[in-house]
Motif scaffolding. Structure first.
Motif, PDB file in Angstrom:
ATOM      1  N   HIS A 180       0.819  -1.213   0.000  1.00  0.00           N
ATOM      2  CA  HIS A 180       0.000   0.000   0.000  1.00  0.00           C
ATOM      3  C   HIS A 180       0.854   1.265   0.000  1.00  0.00           C
ATOM      4  O   HIS A 180       0.448   2.281  -0.565  1.00  0.00           O
ATOM      5  N   VAL A 181       2.025   1.233   0.597  1.00  0.00           N
ATOM      6  CA  VAL A 181       2.922   2.390   0.563  1.00  0.00           C
ATOM      7  C   VAL A 181       3.357   2.659  -0.876  1.00  0.00           C
ATOM      8  O   VAL A 181       3.302   3.789  -1.359  1.00  0.00           O
ATOM      9  N   VAL A 182       3.778   1.598  -1.586  1.00  0.00           N
ATOM     10  CA  VAL A 182       4.214   1.755  -2.975  1.00  0.00           C
ATOM     11  C   VAL A 182       3.045   2.181  -3.857  1.00  0.00           C
ATOM     12  O   VAL A 182       3.196   3.057  -4.717  1.00  0.00           O
ATOM     13  N   ALA A 183       1.868   1.603  -3.650  1.00  0.00           N
ATOM     14  CA  ALA A 183       0.699   1.972  -4.444  1.00  0.00           C
ATOM     15  C   ALA A 183       0.345   3.441  -4.238  1.00  0.00           C
ATOM     16  O   ALA A 183       0.047   4.156  -5.202  1.00  0.00           O
ATOM     17  N   LYS A 184       0.370   3.895  -3.002  1.00  0.00           N
ATOM     18  CA  LYS A 184       0.063   5.298  -2.711  1.00  0.00           C
ATOM     19  C   LYS A 184       1.109   6.217  -3.344  1.00  0.00           C
ATOM     20  O   LYS A 184       0.766   7.251  -3.920  1.00  0.00           O
ATOM     21  N   GLY A 208       2.810   5.613  -6.020  1.00  0.00           N
ATOM     22  CA  GLY A 208       2.538   5.615  -7.450  1.00  0.00           C
ATOM     23  C   GLY A 208       1.374   6.508  -7.814  1.00  0.00           C
ATOM     24  O   GLY A 208       1.436   7.265  -8.787  1.00  0.00           O
ATOM     25  N   ARG A 209       0.312   6.439  -7.027  1.00  0.00           N
ATOM     26  CA  ARG A 209      -0.879   7.243  -7.311  1.00  0.00           C
ATOM     27  C   ARG A 209      -0.628   8.729  -7.094  1.00  0.00           C
ATOM     28  O   ARG A 209      -1.043   9.561  -7.890  1.00  0.00           O
ATOM     29  N   GLU A 210       0.036   9.071  -6.018  1.00  0.00           N
ATOM     30  CA  GLU A 210       0.118  10.481  -5.641  1.00  0.00           C
ATOM     31  C   GLU A 210       1.364  11.185  -6.151  1.00  0.00           C
ATOM     32  O   GLU A 210       1.292  12.339  -6.544  1.00  0.00           O
ATOM     33  N   VAL A 211       2.494  10.531  -6.125  1.00  0.00           N
ATOM     34  CA  VAL A 211       3.735  11.202  -6.506  1.00  0.00           C
ATOM     35  C   VAL A 211       4.018  11.046  -7.994  1.00  0.00           C
ATOM     36  O   VAL A 211       4.210  12.037  -8.702  1.00  0.00           O
ATOM     37  N   ILE A 212       4.052   9.831  -8.455  1.00  0.00           N
ATOM     38  CA  ILE A 212       4.386   9.607  -9.862  1.00  0.00           C
ATOM     39  C   ILE A 212       3.343  10.246 -10.769  1.00  0.00           C
ATOM     40  O   ILE A 212       3.689  10.893 -11.765  1.00  0.00           O
ATOM     41  N   ARG A 242       1.547  12.856 -10.125  1.00  0.00           N
ATOM     42  CA  ARG A 242       1.739  14.311 -10.060  1.00  0.00           C
ATOM     43  C   ARG A 242       2.889  14.743 -10.952  1.00  0.00           C
ATOM     44  O   ARG A 242       2.832  15.773 -11.637  1.00  0.00           O
ATOM     45  N   VAL A 243       3.965  13.972 -10.963  1.00  0.00           N
ATOM     46  CA  VAL A 243       5.116  14.294 -11.814  1.00  0.00           C
ATOM     47  C   VAL A 243       4.701  14.235 -13.275  1.00  0.00           C
ATOM     48  O   VAL A 243       5.065  15.088 -14.069  1.00  0.00           O
ATOM     49  N   ARG A 244       3.910  13.226 -13.633  1.00  0.00           N
ATOM     50  CA  ARG A 244       3.442  13.118 -15.015  1.00  0.00           C
ATOM     51  C   ARG A 244       2.599  14.326 -15.413  1.00  0.00           C
ATOM     52  O   ARG A 244       2.741  14.862 -16.521  1.00  0.00           O
ATOM     53  N   VAL A 245       1.735  14.776 -14.547  1.00  0.00           N
ATOM     54  CA  VAL A 245       0.890  15.936 -14.828  1.00  0.00           C
ATOM     55  C   VAL A 245       1.767  17.184 -14.981  1.00  0.00           C
ATOM     56  O   VAL A 245       1.568  17.989 -15.895  1.00  0.00           O
ATOM     57  N   ASP A 246       2.744  17.341 -14.093  1.00  0.00           N
ATOM     58  CA  ASP A 246       3.615  18.513 -14.147  1.00  0.00           C
ATOM     59  C   ASP A 246       4.449  18.560 -15.422  1.00  0.00           C
ATOM     60  O   ASP A 246       4.774  19.639 -15.928  1.00  0.00           O
ATOM     61  N   GLN A 247       4.799  17.386 -15.931  1.00  0.00           N
ATOM     62  CA  GLN A 247       5.632  17.359 -17.140  1.00  0.00           C
ATOM     63  C   GLN A 247       4.752  17.475 -18.349  1.00  0.00           C
ATOM     64  O   GLN A 247       5.038  17.860 -19.387  1.00  0.00           O
TER      65      GLN A 247
END
Length: 99
Positions: free
Chosen positions: A82-86, A88-92, A94-99
């Motif tokens: 669940h840590v890795v899933a969270k 992926g959902r929240e950080v990765i 967000r980075v994709r949206v920012d780029q």
């Protein structure tokens, strides 16, 4: 170890508590809210709650809040899945949206 699981297809859940050392099921209750989970701590009593050193769980906010309220001395440990899933959902994402 505390975790919730689906009882049927849809939105009915139950929560299970397992002793990590003995791998024995200690308690099962219907629901996954704080109120549904509270009878476990009533069953344990103050001495039982005080004896809990750590709790492994997913990132269910209701379970987390209730454990911290009933067993403030217990260390809460989130399972890696669940840590890795969270992350992926929240950080990765967000980075994709920012780029």
């Amino acid at each position: 170890i505390m975790d919730e699981f689906a009882l049927f297809k849809g939105h009915r859940y139950a929560t299970v508590v397992v002793d990590a050392d003995t791998q024995r099921v200690l308690w099962v209750g219907e629901g996954r809210s704080r109120v549904a989970f509270r009878p476990f701590f009533t069953w344990l009593g103050p001495e039982g709650c005080a004896a809990i050193e750590s709790v492994a769980m997913d990132m269910n906010t209701a379970l987390d809040l209730e454990v911290r309220a009933q067993c403030p001395q217990a260390e809460v440990v989130y399972d890696l899945f669940h840590v890795v899933a969270k992350f992926g959902r929240e950080v990765i994402d967000r980075v994709r949206v920012d780029q």
